[in-house]
Design an enzyme around this catalytic site. Structure first.
Site, PDB file in Angstrom:
ATOM      1  N   TYR A 143       0.818  -1.209   0.000  1.00 37.93           N
ATOM      2  CA  TYR A 143       0.000   0.000   0.000  1.00 37.93           C
ATOM      3  C   TYR A 143       0.858   1.268   0.000  1.00 37.93           C
ATOM      4  O   TYR A 143       0.414   2.329  -0.436  1.00 37.93           O
ATOM      5  CB  TYR A 143      -0.920   0.034   1.231  1.00 37.93           C
ATOM      6  N   LYS A 193       3.774 -15.139   4.180  1.00 38.66           N
ATOM      7  CA  LYS A 193       3.956 -15.995   2.998  1.00 38.66           C
ATOM      8  C   LYS A 193       5.468 -16.187   2.843  1.00 38.66           C
ATOM      9  O   LYS A 193       6.058 -15.893   1.797  1.00 38.66           O
ATOM     10  CB  LYS A 193       3.318 -15.291   1.779  1.00 38.66           C
ATOM     11  N   ASP A 225      -2.305 -18.532   2.771  1.00 42.02           N
ATOM     12  CA  ASP A 225      -3.277 -19.360   2.048  1.00 42.02           C
ATOM     13  C   ASP A 225      -3.900 -20.389   2.992  1.00 42.02           C
ATOM     14  O   ASP A 225      -5.110 -20.634   2.966  1.00 42.02           O
ATOM     15  CB  ASP A 225      -2.645 -20.022   0.812  1.00 42.02           C
ATOM     16  N   ASP A 249      -6.036  -7.102   5.299  1.00 39.51           N
ATOM     17  CA  ASP A 249      -7.181  -6.524   4.587  1.00 39.51           C
ATOM     18  C   ASP A 249      -8.098  -7.650   4.106  1.00 39.51           C
ATOM     19  O   ASP A 249      -9.318  -7.648   4.326  1.00 39.51           O
ATOM     20  CB  ASP A 249      -6.627  -5.717   3.396  1.00 39.51           C
TER      21      ASP A 249
END
Ligand code: NAD
Length: 366
Positions: A143, A193, A225, A249
């Site tokens: 972001y 991740k 995931d 988010d």
């Protein structure tokens, strides 16, 4: 002499305006019944600000936010402004506020009220009693990372965003997670991740380092995931989830559905000083102006504001109890409505919470 809190209120766009109206009813009652005063000052932000002044985040709005004890925000955005350049899109205002106020920790409680178990798309036995705190880092990641943008290269457009985290940014959000864990069930799941993204390998390393100062807290690492899957399959395993800006988010919207509706989820964005409080949903253009939006997420955001910015734990609990009572009495907005419950509009739902809130005696503010 009453303590006075300066509250900056930015209703924003779409249903933001409608849900903020209901949240302010509670503040009025609170001011009338407790030993506090709220000086509420309204400002423009998002599409409404763009329409009025050509920018989604005017300097006056920033000044208003900086000069306040807390910011209460509705939501921004809508199809009207979707064609604008990214630099003046309504959503830029949110990033601006977070950045300028240094709001790096976004607390998103995901709680399934017993009364709403049936409103969840998941089985009752999976969602009953769910109480998760998602702690999302808010001022780093894709972001804010640079370079960013869309440019031409070798005759074709390429889009670039940069996932960057410094160890200091990770350390401070990890600290928030572990300190919060000490007040809850002492369990933290850190989501990353790290198997493919180096920046989140650093995330994992630093979170592990911080955990050494909190030996009582059980820390687990989970790939994003897998976490997305686990949230649906077995949400009860989670107490605190701490994660990056983008993963937070997405996972918190997913978690919202466990509760039955995104219209139920409040949030607090905290920094070194000050705080901003808002529902996690957007401006919902599809239902704006129809008096059907659920105001409870915003009303619960006021509870978070009392808890974190005004140190009024009792007032916060009274609001949460009032919401629970309203649900127990069977009142439902359209998003959580089911057979056998009473369908009410946004304003009526706000009034019902106020009624219950008045019934619950506030014995001073603490
Ligand atoms: P959204 O959260 O506005 O809506 C998603 C779905 O949830 C819609 O079907 C909507 O009707 C429903 N919904 C949302 N809040 C509800 C409520 N209180 N009661 C009942 N139903 C509710 O997300 P979106 O449609 O992806 O985005 C719409 C606009 O909002 C976009 O411009 C987006 O950029 C913006 N947005 C803003 C924020 C924010 O201001 N913090 C957050 C997310 C999206």
């Amino acid at each position: 002499m009453k303590k006075t809190y300066q509250i900056a209120v930015f209703p924003g766009d779409g249903i933001g305006v409608e849900v903020i109206r209901e949240a302010l009813k509670i503040l009025d009652v609170l001011a009338a019944t407790a030993n506090v005063a709220f000086e509420v000052r309204h400002g423009l932000i998002g599409g409404a600000a763009y329409d009025a002044s050509g920018t989604p985040f005017p300097a006056e709005s920033l000044d208003l936010a900086l000069g306040s004890d807390a910011v209460l925000l509705g939501a921004v955005g809508g199809p009207k402004w979707e064609g604008l350049d990214y630099s003046v899109r309504p959503e830029r205002a949110l990033l601006g506020l977070r950045e300028k106020l240094g709001l790096f920790a976004n607390m998103r409680p995901v709680r399934v009220f017993d009364e709403l178990v049936a409103a969840s798309p998941l089985k009752p036995e999976v969602v009953r009693g769910i109480d998760i705190m998602i702690i999302r880092e808010l001022t780093g990641d894709l972001y804010f990372g640079k370079p960013r943008g869309i440019r031409m290269e070798n005759g074709q457009r390429i889009g670039v965003n940069t996932l960057v985290y410094t160890e200091e940014e990770i350390r401070r959000i990890a600290l928030v997670a572990f300190e919060t864990a000490m007040k809850r069930k002492k369990r933290v799941v850190s989501v990353d991740k790290a198997n493919v993204l180096e920046s989140t390998q650093l995330w994992r390393d630093v979170v592990t380092e911080v955990s050494r100062d909190f030996p009582e807290v059980d820390l687990r690492h989970m790939y994003v995931d897998n976490c997305a899957m686990q949230l649906i399959g077995n949400p009860a395993q989670f107490d605190i989830i701490v994660t990056t800006n983008l993963f937070g988010d997405i996972l918190s919207d997913e978690a919202a559905m466990i509760t039955g509706s995104i219209g139920m989820l409040p949030s607090a964005s905290l920094g070194v000083t000050g705080g901003m409080y808002e529902p996690i949903h957007g401006s919902a253009p599809d239902i704006a102006g129809q008096d059907i939006a659920n105001p409870l997420a915003t009303i619960l955001s006021v509870a978070m504001m009392l808890r974190y910015s005004c140190r009024m734990e009792k007032g916060a609990r009274c609001i949460e109890a009032a919401v629970q009572e309203v649900l127990r009495a069977g009142f439902r907005t359209k998003d959580i409505h089911q057979e056998g419950t009473m369908l009410v509009g946004t304003a009526e739902m706000g009034d019902e919470v106020v009624k219950q809130f008045k019934n619950i005696k506030i014995a001073g503010n603490s």
